[in-house]
Design an enzyme around this catalytic site. Structure first.
Site, mmCIF file in Angstrom:
data_model
loop_
_atom_site.group_PDB
_atom_site.id
_atom_site.type_symbol
_atom_site.label_atom_id
_atom_site.label_comp_id
_atom_site.label_asym_id
_atom_site.label_seq_id
_atom_site.Cartn_x
_atom_site.Cartn_y
_atom_site.Cartn_z
ATOM 1 N N LYS A 294 69.464 19.747 52.857
ATOM 2 C CA LYS A 294 68.559 20.714 52.242
ATOM 3 C C LYS A 294 67.615 21.262 53.313
ATOM 4 O O LYS A 294 67.229 20.515 54.227
ATOM 5 C CB LYS A 294 67.759 19.961 51.170
ATOM 6 C CG LYS A 294 66.985 20.837 50.238
ATOM 7 C CD LYS A 294 66.340 19.979 49.170
ATOM 8 C CE LYS A 294 65.277 20.773 48.454
ATOM 9 N NZ LYS A 294 64.524 19.999 47.495
ATOM 10 N N LYS B 148 61.226 21.279 56.385
ATOM 11 C CA LYS B 148 60.486 21.301 57.658
ATOM 12 C C LYS B 148 60.664 20.018 58.443
ATOM 13 O O LYS B 148 60.772 20.030 59.663
ATOM 14 C CB LYS B 148 59.000 21.503 57.374
ATOM 15 C CG LYS B 148 58.647 22.955 57.274
ATOM 16 C CD LYS B 148 57.155 23.134 57.218
ATOM 17 C CE LYS B 148 56.864 24.502 56.660
ATOM 18 N NZ LYS B 148 55.540 24.636 56.125
ATOM 19 N N LYS C 88 62.108 7.017 46.120
ATOM 20 C CA LYS C 88 60.931 7.053 46.999
ATOM 21 C C LYS C 88 60.304 5.667 47.141
ATOM 22 O O LYS C 88 59.825 5.317 48.221
ATOM 23 C CB LYS C 88 59.906 8.062 46.469
ATOM 24 C CG LYS C 88 60.373 9.489 46.670
ATOM 25 C CD LYS C 88 59.386 10.497 46.156
ATOM 26 C CE LYS C 88 59.914 11.911 46.390
ATOM 27 N NZ LYS C 88 59.182 12.925 45.627
#
Ligand code: SF4
Length: 326
Positions: A191, A194, A111
């Site tokens: 995966k 949204k 990240k």
């Protein structure tokens, strides 16, 4: 009874991926353990986010959890930021949290790479996770594969704190390895998420569910109806395992391997079972959304119960760490 803690990001309404990956299991766990389930809004702010939508996304997640079957009579559901002791224990644990190991966390490195300026919260994310669990002295944490490294660090923080301040005070949390399913997106590639637009929402209408399932990816070896397939590599089969009874799952595997039916027949059967499972949840969600004050009331009551437990731990931790009584 053993205590379980688990958290979920305030990402709005649940989709079938996070339902099958976590919440379906939580609904079972609430009958077997003393469970706390938390919408982790304090974790959410370690990534870029929009302050204008955080509260509505938190509310939507809470509605989803209740509608999916978490029962306030059987477990504690609450919002992380409503119990200030999470942030307090987080800070107190920084006295022993090992910086080198935090920097080596795979999720942090992934990240951090994607951000121009890395906020400290991203590095300290596992410390807050440790605080979440240790605050309630929970001994079991249902984890996905991607969280195993964080759980190990949580155990390390508990060990270090115990060694420094009070032997065996915090239990070292164990992974609760239960059968959950990793659901791919409808595109069959990534995966379900949204942000990738490859999801089915938990409360979608029967028509919308079928519209999304019909073109969904299957085993690419089944080019025509006569080609046999391998159910284990097909995401539709994974979804059958989540929504269809065992005898149907067996039938699906057999008819796939022997080309006994076409993928569209297989998907229709899945759609019927999925719609039947989700219909009562959709109804519960609609009722909850008509009563936002009632939902908030439930969350406040949940936070109150969590706080009672948390305050006891914080008082003991403060004392063992040598702070002057206020
Ligand atoms: S028959 Fe079902 S399990 Fe087999 S490839 Fe088609 S959709 Fe997937």
């Amino acid at each position: 009874m053993k205590r379980v803690f688990s958290g979920i990001q305030p990402s709005g309404e649940l989709h079938i991926g996070n339902y099958l990956g976590a919440v379906q299991n939580w609904v079972k766990l609430q009958t077997q353990y003393e469970c706390l389930f938390c919408v982790v809004d304090l974790h959410a702010i370690t990534q870029p986010y929009d302050p204008a939508t955080l509260s509505s996304l938190t509310m939507d997640m809470a509605v989803s959890l209740y509608a999916a079957g978490l029962d306030p009579e059987q477990c504690i559901v609450f919002v992380q930021s409503h119990v200030a002791e999470h942030t307090e224990l987080n800070w107190l644990l920084t006295a022993v949290a090992p910086l080198g190991e935090l920097e080596r966390q795979t999720q942090f490195k992934d990240k951090a790479q994607r951000q121009e300026s890395v906020p400290m919260g991203l590095l300290a994310y596992p410390v807050l996770q440790a605080a979440d669990v240790l605050l309630y002295k929970a001994s079991l944490v249902p984890v996905g594969e991607d969280q195993v490294q964080h759980l190990e660090l949580m155990r390390e923080i508990a060990r270090r704190w115990n060694a420094r301040f009070a032997d065996a005070y915090f239990p070292e949390p164990q992974a609760l390895l239960t059968k959950t399913r990793r659901v791919l997106g409808l595109d069959g590639k990534a995966k379900m998420s949204k942000s990738l637009g490859n999801t089915i929402g938990l409360f979608e209408s029967p028509e919308a569910i079928w519209e999304k399932l019909r073109p969904a990816a299957t085993d690419p070896a089944r080019v025509t109806r006569k080609d046999p397939g391998t159910p284990e590599i097909c995401n539709i089969f994974t979804l059958h395992q989540g929504f269809s009874p065992p005898e149907t799952v067996e039938e699906v595997a057999d008819k796939c391997r022997t080309a006994g039916w076409g993928c569209i027949d297989c998907k229709r059967k899945l759609a019927d079972n999925m719609i039947a499972t989700l219909a009562p949840m959709r109804e519960r969600a609609a009722a909850l959304k008509r009563d936002p004050a009632g939902v908030l009331e439930r969350l406040r009551a949940g936070a109150g119960r969590a706080r009672d437990l948390a305050q006891r731990t914080i008082a003991e931790v403060r004392e063992k760490m040598g702070f002057l009584h206020g």
